[in-house]
Design a protein around this motif. Structure first.
Motif, mmCIF file in Angstrom:
data_model
loop_
_atom_site.group_PDB
_atom_site.id
_atom_site.type_symbol
_atom_site.label_atom_id
_atom_site.label_comp_id
_atom_site.label_asym_id
_atom_site.label_seq_id
_atom_site.Cartn_x
_atom_site.Cartn_y
_atom_site.Cartn_z
ATOM 1 N N HIS A 165 50.401 50.362 43.601
ATOM 2 C CA HIS A 165 49.172 50.275 42.815
ATOM 3 C C HIS A 165 49.469 49.928 41.357
ATOM 4 O O HIS A 165 48.792 49.091 40.756
ATOM 5 C CB HIS A 165 48.432 51.619 42.910
ATOM 6 N N GLU A 166 50.505 50.552 40.782
ATOM 7 C CA GLU A 166 50.824 50.335 39.372
ATOM 8 C C GLU A 166 51.258 48.886 39.125
ATOM 9 O O GLU A 166 50.907 48.293 38.104
ATOM 10 C CB GLU A 166 51.932 51.300 38.931
ATOM 11 N N THR A 167 52.016 48.326 40.045
ATOM 12 C CA THR A 167 52.471 46.944 39.903
ATOM 13 C C THR A 167 51.293 45.976 39.934
ATOM 14 O O THR A 167 51.188 45.057 39.115
ATOM 15 C CB THR A 167 53.466 46.592 41.020
ATOM 16 N N ILE A 168 50.392 46.196 40.877
ATOM 17 C CA ILE A 168 49.217 45.340 41.011
ATOM 18 C C ILE A 168 48.332 45.445 39.773
ATOM 19 O O ILE A 168 47.880 44.431 39.220
ATOM 20 C CB ILE A 168 48.443 45.705 42.291
ATOM 21 N N CYS A 169 48.095 46.663 39.296
ATOM 22 C CA CYS A 169 47.243 46.859 38.127
ATOM 23 C C CYS A 169 47.836 46.199 36.883
ATOM 24 O O CYS A 169 47.100 45.620 36.066
ATOM 25 C CB CYS A 169 47.032 48.349 37.869
ATOM 26 N N ALA A 170 49.146 46.265 36.708
ATOM 27 C CA ALA A 170 49.778 45.674 35.523
ATOM 28 C C ALA A 170 49.553 44.167 35.475
ATOM 29 O O ALA A 170 49.286 43.595 34.410
ATOM 30 C CB ALA A 170 51.274 45.988 35.524
ATOM 31 N N ILE A 171 49.636 43.505 36.626
ATOM 32 C CA ILE A 171 49.409 42.062 36.666
ATOM 33 C C ILE A 171 47.938 41.753 36.420
ATOM 34 O O ILE A 171 47.595 40.849 35.650
ATOM 35 C CB ILE A 171 49.876 41.491 38.017
ATOM 36 N N LEU A 172 47.043 42.512 37.052
ATOM 37 C CA LEU A 172 45.612 42.287 36.857
ATOM 38 C C LEU A 172 45.209 42.496 35.399
ATOM 39 O O LEU A 172 44.353 41.777 34.867
ATOM 40 C CB LEU A 172 44.805 43.223 37.755
ATOM 41 N N ASP A 173 45.808 43.466 34.740
ATOM 42 C CA ASP A 173 45.442 43.751 33.350
ATOM 43 C C ASP A 173 45.936 42.677 32.388
ATOM 44 O O ASP A 173 45.327 42.448 31.347
ATOM 45 C CB ASP A 173 45.988 45.117 32.930
ATOM 46 N N GLU A 174 47.035 42.015 32.725
ATOM 47 C CA GLU A 174 47.556 40.969 31.831
ATOM 48 C C GLU A 174 46.826 39.646 32.025
ATOM 49 O O GLU A 174 46.619 38.896 31.068
ATOM 50 C CB GLU A 174 49.054 40.777 32.069
ATOM 51 N N ALA A 175 46.428 39.352 33.252
ATOM 52 C CA ALA A 175 45.771 38.079 33.539
ATOM 53 C C ALA A 175 44.339 38.081 33.023
ATOM 54 O O ALA A 175 43.636 39.093 33.110
ATOM 55 C CB ALA A 175 45.783 37.816 35.045
ATOM 56 N N LEU A 176 43.893 36.949 32.505
ATOM 57 C CA LEU A 176 42.521 36.819 32.014
ATOM 58 C C LEU A 176 41.590 36.209 33.062
ATOM 59 O O LEU A 176 40.389 36.445 33.025
ATOM 60 C CB LEU A 176 42.489 35.950 30.755
ATOM 61 N N PHE A 177 42.164 35.422 33.970
ATOM 62 C CA PHE A 177 41.340 34.681 34.923
ATOM 63 C C PHE A 177 41.870 34.844 36.339
ATOM 64 O O PHE A 177 43.071 35.040 36.548
ATOM 65 C CB PHE A 177 41.303 33.194 34.551
ATOM 66 N N CYS A 178 40.963 34.750 37.286
ATOM 67 C CA CYS A 178 41.322 34.771 38.693
ATOM 68 C C CYS A 178 40.629 33.597 39.376
ATOM 69 O O CYS A 178 39.779 32.934 38.784
ATOM 70 C CB CYS A 178 40.917 36.092 39.352
ATOM 71 N N THR A 179 40.987 33.352 40.618
ATOM 72 C CA THR A 179 40.303 32.355 41.433
ATOM 73 C C THR A 179 39.760 33.050 42.672
ATOM 74 O O THR A 179 40.500 33.766 43.356
ATOM 75 C CB THR A 179 41.255 31.213 41.834
ATOM 76 N N ILE A 180 38.461 32.870 42.925
ATOM 77 C CA ILE A 180 37.811 33.497 44.069
ATOM 78 C C ILE A 180 37.521 32.425 45.109
ATOM 79 O O ILE A 180 36.826 31.443 44.821
ATOM 80 C CB ILE A 180 36.520 34.223 43.651
ATOM 81 N N SER A 181 38.060 32.613 46.298
ATOM 82 C CA SER A 181 37.892 31.643 47.384
ATOM 83 C C SER A 181 37.057 32.256 48.494
ATOM 84 O O SER A 181 37.194 33.442 48.807
ATOM 85 C CB SER A 181 39.258 31.220 47.932
ATOM 86 N N TYR A 182 36.199 31.429 49.081
ATOM 87 C CA TYR A 182 35.312 31.891 50.144
ATOM 88 C C TYR A 182 34.847 30.682 50.937
ATOM 89 O O TYR A 182 35.127 29.527 50.566
ATOM 90 C CB TYR A 182 34.113 32.645 49.562
#
Length: 209
Positions: A21-38
């Motif tokens: 969880h900590e590893t995932i959160c650290a990356i999410l907190d640093e990144a400003l943008f994501c890509t949502i696919s559907y």
């Protein structure tokens, strides 16, 4: 997440995958943008957007009239991806070139934020992530603006991180070749703010300096 579902287990280089969880959160907190696919009517869509993590959910926003927002707020499955690039890995052969990176993949469904207080808070979290400490400086968001904007939340219970770091992994027979190999660092940084015509005589606020 103790046992990841099969679609979160990579087919190659599984040793680079992390579920902490900590590893995932650290990356999410640093990144400003994501890509949502559907997918809608068997047609794929992939939309980049700003996001923010707060506790165990990530939040995005968009116009209530957006086709993208109106489709995913129905709760259809989405795949959310984030990638941070740290350096280009230059090897002695093109085959062995690589990239040092940190990434996250999330499988989730949107939850529409109906509570006005939580909705306003999500806008504040996102604004302050993009431009730190700016929310209280800005003109307050009006009730009309809140109504015109949809906030969506996504849990990241089904998420994995994947990373690479280190030097090139050249083939043993290539190591003695007189060809330069190593890393080319990549940086994303904030530059000096540039005022528009209405702000030429307004002092730069502390949170932007």
């Amino acid at each position: 997440m103790n046992t990841p579902p099969p679609y979160l287990v990579p087919s190659r280089l599984a040793k680079r995958t992390h579920y902490e969880h900590e590893t995932i959160c650290a990356i999410l907190d640093e990144a400003l943008f994501c890509t949502i696919s559907y997918a809608v009517d068997n047609k794929p869509f992939s939309i980049p957007t700003a996001f923010v993590r707060y506790e165990d959910k990530i939040y995005i926003h968009g116009s209530v009239g957006s086709h993208f927002i109106r489709e995913i707020e129905k709760g259809i499955p989405v795949c959310i991806s984030v990638m941070l690039t740290d350096s280009l890995v230059v090897a002695k052969s093109a085959f062995s070139h690589s990239v040092n990176y940190r990434s996250v993949i999330i499988f989730s469904k949107a939850e529409k934020v109906e509570d006005t207080g939580t909705k306003r808070a999500a806008f504040e979290w996102l604004t302050n992530k993009l431009v730190p400490d700016s929310w209280d400086y800005l003109r307050p968001m009006t009730d009309s603006e809140v109504r015109k904007t949809t906030a969506l939340a996504f849990s990241f219970d089904e998420a994995s991180a994947k990373m690479r770091d280190g030097m090139p992994k050249d083939e043993p027979e290539d190591l003695a070749l007189p060809i330069w190999s190593g890393l080319i660092p990549l940086q994303t940084r904030r530059g000096l703010p540039i005022p528009d015509e209405t702000s030429l005589n307004i002092p730069l606020p502390q949170h932007l300096s």
